[in-house]
Design an enzyme around this catalytic site. Sequence first.
Site, PDB file in Angstrom:
ATOM      1  N   CYS A 171      -8.024   2.610   3.147  1.00  0.00           N
ATOM      2  CA  CYS A 171      -6.760   1.934   3.475  1.00  0.00           C
ATOM      3  C   CYS A 171      -5.509   2.816   3.403  1.00  0.00           C
ATOM      4  CB  CYS A 171      -6.576   0.729   2.548  1.00  0.00           C
ATOM      5  SG  CYS A 171      -7.798  -0.561   2.860  1.00  0.00           S
TER       6      CYS A 171
ATOM      7  N   ASN B  52       0.829  -1.213   0.000  1.00  0.00           N
ATOM      8  CA  ASN B  52       0.000   0.000   0.000  1.00  0.00           C
ATOM      9  C   ASN B  52       0.860   1.258   0.000  1.00  0.00           C
ATOM     10  OD1 ASN B  52      -2.419  -1.281  -0.198  1.00  0.00           O
ATOM     11  ND2 ASN B  52      -3.127  -0.822   1.869  1.00  0.00           N
TER      12      ASN B  52
END
Length: 428
Positions: free
Chosen positions: A257, A205
């Site tokens: 996220c 991420n």
Amino acid sequence: MGAKIAIIGTGYVGLTTGACLSHLGHSVICADVVQEKVDSLSRGEVPILEAGLDELVHEGIAEGRLSFVMGAKNAVADAEFVFLCLPTPQGADGSADLSYIKAAATEIGPHLQSQAVVINKSTVPVGSAGEVEKKLKRDDVHVVSNPEFLREGTAVSDFLHPDRVVIGANDEAAAKRVASLYEALPGETLITDPASAETIKYASNAFLATKISFVNAMAAVCEEVGADVQDVVKGMGLDQRIGNRFLVPGPGWGGSCFPKDSHALVRIAENSGYQFGLLRQVIAVNEEQFGRVANKITRLAGGSVEGKTIAVWGLTFKAATDDLRDSPSLNIINRLLEMGASVRAYDPSVRDGSDARLAGIEIVTDPYEAAAGADVLAVLTEWPEFREFSLGQVAEVIGVKALVDARNLLDRDHAKDLGFAYDGIGRS
Ligand SMILES: NC(=O)c1ccc[n+]([C@@H]2O[C@H](COP(=O)([O-])OP(=O)(O)OC[C@H]3O[C@@H](n4cnc5c(N)ncnc54)[C@H](O)[C@@H]3O)[C@@H](O)[C@H]2O)c1
């Protein structure tokens, strides 16, 4: 013969995981703590927008392989595998808040079968598998890390066609048992230790967020030197070492996220004695980007948005989802509201303003109604249907022909031909 699986937490990840595993032939019980959610899912009504999910939920219920219950402990008694798909929000100091995970592990511990495998699918810091073990208080149960990489909007397809399945376990047999659940799926399975699996998720991420911040910083350079960022990213992306995916300039990254996970990784690094300056800068560039877009809108509104009406197309953090969590659009809108603007917004997945995060925004269900009489139209989410809307019709109803396209989505030349003052990201 499929496995018996419990899913704890029936949100974007849990519901997708449960529905997909039931589609693969496993028997799945999904638990949540929100009665309304459990009731509507039991009736086959999916409370979130996710392509293909309704069909899989209907299929699972109809074939008797998918059911929904209130309370984690009520799902686990027969389960061979228990997936924790619980929230891990950002805590006050930036680190991931593990309280949902710990509470659920404490709750299910006494009810688990011997030899059950508890699987952390939530995004959790290094060491969380051990934290879950402590809360379960069971020597005869294994804990395995299996981070999830699905993207909202394409969650079902991502789950069923993963690039990779990552499994982190200290016990090889437990890892292989978890891997067997996915054996019908394509993609590589990587079995590693729990700390590496947990790190892979954060690293992935953070790297994707870095790509976007990089390209947004390049867009700022393009604006200064008179280059067109669309051509720049195309030229970069043709280099196979770089690739073109996620090299997309826009209003900044957001969603459920990237923001919390990037902050959590900064904390994880810091706690271990490393100052992750690069990632801090990635976050800073992103914050800057929200401000840059708000400034573009202000500029086209004549230098101040006070008393002006700004039309917005797109509220969700990305297209094809109804998720408003940490949406860049809302960040930018709130900046405009604070500067005294009125904001009238259209989003295909938002029907009314009942969500508290939409406070102060007038929500309309027609894109031209949003634009009517407005001083600027700002495109903030990349819904593909926006391309199909008639800019000619917008030109007829808008108060001032001014367009900020923060997704470089609409036809710039057509907008200019119609007389719009135009600003995009990294191109004008
Ligand atoms: N959303 C994504 O795109 C995505 C992708 C990959 C990983 N993740 C990670 O997966 C995890 C879950 O994310 P999400 O987006 O699905 O969250 P979510 O908020 O949509 O879902 C979490 C669900 O857990 C339920 N819940 C809370 N406490 C519970 C308990 N004690 N027992 C049973 N249910 C309980 C909540 O009611 C909610 O329905 C997070 O760690 C997230 O970082 C999310």
